[in-house]
Design a protein around this motif. Structure first.
Motif, PDB file in Angstrom:
ATOM      1  N   TYR A 152      -2.241   5.319  16.384  1.00 53.20           N
ATOM      2  CA  TYR A 152      -3.703   5.268  16.470  1.00 53.20           C
ATOM      3  C   TYR A 152      -4.312   5.342  15.071  1.00 53.20           C
ATOM      4  O   TYR A 152      -5.269   4.620  14.769  1.00 53.20           O
ATOM      5  N   ALA A 153      -3.748   6.184  14.215  1.00 54.49           N
ATOM      6  CA  ALA A 153      -4.237   6.282  12.838  1.00 54.49           C
ATOM      7  C   ALA A 153      -4.116   4.940  12.124  1.00 54.49           C
ATOM      8  O   ALA A 153      -5.048   4.512  11.430  1.00 54.49           O
ATOM      9  N   ALA A 154      -2.966   4.270  12.295  1.00 55.97           N
ATOM     10  CA  ALA A 154      -2.770   2.962  11.652  1.00 55.97           C
ATOM     11  C   ALA A 154      -3.786   1.952  12.174  1.00 55.97           C
ATOM     12  O   ALA A 154      -4.388   1.206  11.396  1.00 55.97           O
ATOM     13  N   PHE A 155      -4.002   1.927  13.486  1.00 53.02           N
ATOM     14  CA  PHE A 155      -4.999   1.032  14.070  1.00 53.02           C
ATOM     15  C   PHE A 155      -6.387   1.327  13.502  1.00 53.02           C
ATOM     16  O   PHE A 155      -7.121   0.413  13.120  1.00 53.02           O
ATOM     17  N   LEU A 156      -6.753   2.596  13.477  1.00 51.42           N
ATOM     18  CA  LEU A 156      -8.086   2.970  12.984  1.00 51.42           C
ATOM     19  C   LEU A 156      -8.285   2.522  11.540  1.00 51.42           C
ATOM     20  O   LEU A 156      -9.379   2.100  11.162  1.00 51.42           O
ATOM     21  N   HIS A 162      -6.256   0.018   9.845  1.00 44.85           N
ATOM     22  CA  HIS A 162      -5.988  -1.408   9.613  1.00 44.85           C
ATOM     23  C   HIS A 162      -6.933  -2.344  10.355  1.00 44.85           C
ATOM     24  O   HIS A 162      -7.201  -3.443   9.884  1.00 44.85           O
ATOM     25  N   ILE A 163      -7.427  -1.930  11.525  1.00 46.49           N
ATOM     26  CA  ILE A 163      -8.231  -2.830  12.352  1.00 46.49           C
ATOM     27  C   ILE A 163      -9.673  -2.338  12.535  1.00 46.49           C
ATOM     28  O   ILE A 163     -10.620  -3.080  12.367  1.00 46.49           O
ATOM     29  N   ALA A 164      -9.841  -1.066  12.875  1.00 45.89           N
ATOM     30  CA  ALA A 164     -11.175  -0.547  13.200  1.00 45.89           C
ATOM     31  C   ALA A 164     -11.975  -0.129  11.966  1.00 45.89           C
ATOM     32  O   ALA A 164     -13.181   0.100  12.077  1.00 45.89           O
ATOM     33  N   ASP A 165     -11.327  -0.044  10.814  1.00 45.94           N
ATOM     34  CA  ASP A 165     -11.990   0.379   9.575  1.00 45.94           C
ATOM     35  C   ASP A 165     -12.683   1.736   9.703  1.00 45.94           C
ATOM     36  O   ASP A 165     -13.724   1.973   9.093  1.00 45.94           O
ATOM     37  N   ASN A 166     -12.101   2.611  10.495  1.00 43.59           N
ATOM     38  CA  ASN A 166     -12.625   3.966  10.641  1.00 43.59           C
ATOM     39  C   ASN A 166     -11.697   4.886   9.849  1.00 43.59           C
ATOM     40  O   ASN A 166     -10.825   5.552  10.397  1.00 43.59           O
ATOM     41  N   PHE A 167     -11.897   4.901   8.546  1.00 41.35           N
ATOM     42  CA  PHE A 167     -10.954   5.532   7.633  1.00 41.35           C
ATOM     43  C   PHE A 167     -10.931   7.056   7.751  1.00 41.35           C
ATOM     44  O   PHE A 167      -9.864   7.663   7.655  1.00 41.35           O
ATOM     45  N   PHE A 197       4.130   6.129   4.107  1.00 40.67           N
ATOM     46  CA  PHE A 197       3.708   4.831   3.576  1.00 40.67           C
ATOM     47  C   PHE A 197       2.297   4.464   4.032  1.00 40.67           C
ATOM     48  O   PHE A 197       1.425   4.179   3.206  1.00 40.67           O
ATOM     49  N   PHE A 198       2.066   4.480   5.329  1.00 39.75           N
ATOM     50  CA  PHE A 198       0.764   4.028   5.819  1.00 39.75           C
ATOM     51  C   PHE A 198      -0.354   5.027   5.542  1.00 39.75           C
ATOM     52  O   PHE A 198      -1.483   4.630   5.251  1.00 39.75           O
ATOM     53  N   TYR A 199      -0.041   6.313   5.595  1.00 34.57           N
ATOM     54  CA  TYR A 199      -1.036   7.310   5.201  1.00 34.57           C
ATOM     55  C   TYR A 199      -1.336   7.138   3.711  1.00 34.57           C
ATOM     56  O   TYR A 199      -2.490   7.219   3.280  1.00 34.57           O
ATOM     57  N   GLY A 200      -0.306   6.857   2.929  1.00 37.75           N
ATOM     58  CA  GLY A 200      -0.502   6.601   1.504  1.00 37.75           C
ATOM     59  C   GLY A 200      -1.398   5.405   1.239  1.00 37.75           C
ATOM     60  O   GLY A 200      -2.253   5.442   0.345  1.00 37.75           O
ATOM     61  N   LEU A 201      -1.226   4.330   2.025  1.00 38.69           N
ATOM     62  CA  LEU A 201      -2.113   3.165   1.873  1.00 38.69           C
ATOM     63  C   LEU A 201      -3.565   3.562   2.113  1.00 38.69           C
ATOM     64  O   LEU A 201      -4.466   3.160   1.366  1.00 38.69           O
ATOM     65  N   LEU A 202      -3.789   4.329   3.167  1.00 34.12           N
ATOM     66  CA  LEU A 202      -5.155   4.778   3.474  1.00 34.12           C
ATOM     67  C   LEU A 202      -5.729   5.565   2.300  1.00 34.12           C
ATOM     68  O   LEU A 202      -6.862   5.310   1.864  1.00 34.12           O
TER      69      LEU A 202
END
Length: 184
Positions: free
Chosen positions: A68-72, A74-79, A101-106
């Protein structure tokens, strides 16, 4: 890609028995509704929330929180909300490469925590040789989604990580991620 095949299979799976543990199916449906063909943020959100509800907020199974975090992000822009869900996953699995990795991208690309984000990304990439090949396909999928939303730098990082797991020149992903730095 013909996303219709995936859609049909996922919808049939969800219709089989609503009492069966469908956490993963709900997550797959959420990602399906994140693809360019089916993109519908509200529908995807509903599927992720169903997965979280089935999980009974059990943080020991951090994957629904992570997805859900990745979706928020990558797609929903709810950072900011994404960060809250990534924190749940990170607190349960602080050494899990995908979480890092993905938390780091955020953190690096959206929350102005560049140094911390980069450190998390590098930590994840240092484990690449220990990850299964499937991890590379997950990264390429995210890279396609991000690139389709003009988030090229993040897409490139996914390609870079994926290329550390598998030789992209030996896969069809080389058409998209040539040496990890050439998104379409």
């Amino acid at each position: 890609l013909n996303w219709h095949y995936a859609h049909d299979t996922i919808m049939k799976s969800l219709a089989l028995d609503s009492t069966v543990d469908n956490i993963n199916t709900f997550i797959f449906a959420g990602w399906l509704y994140s693809t360019p063909v089916y993109r519908d943020v509200a529908t995807a959100t509903t599927y992720y929330e169903k997965a979280l509800n089935l999980n009974n907020n059990d943080t020991s199974n951090f994957w629904p929180f992570f997805e859900y975090a990745a979706f928020l992000s990558h797609i929903a822009d709810n950072f900011n909300l994404s960060q809250q869900y990534y924190l749940v996953a990170y607190n349960e699995a602080p050494t899990q490469p995908f979480v890092n990795f993905f938390y780091g991208l955020l953190l690096e690309y959206h929350l102005n925590e560049t140094e911390k984000g980069e450190a998390m990304i590098e930590s994840a990439m240092s484990t690449a040789t220990q990850l299964p090949g499937q991890a590379a396909s997950n990264l390429i999928f995210q890279s396609l989604l991000l690139n389709g939303r003009n988030r090229t730098m993040e897409a490139q990082r996914c390609c870079e990580f994926g290329s550390k797991i598998l030789n992209m020149n030996e896969t069809i992903s080389s058409l998209f991620c040539l040496d990890g730095v050439n998104p379409l």
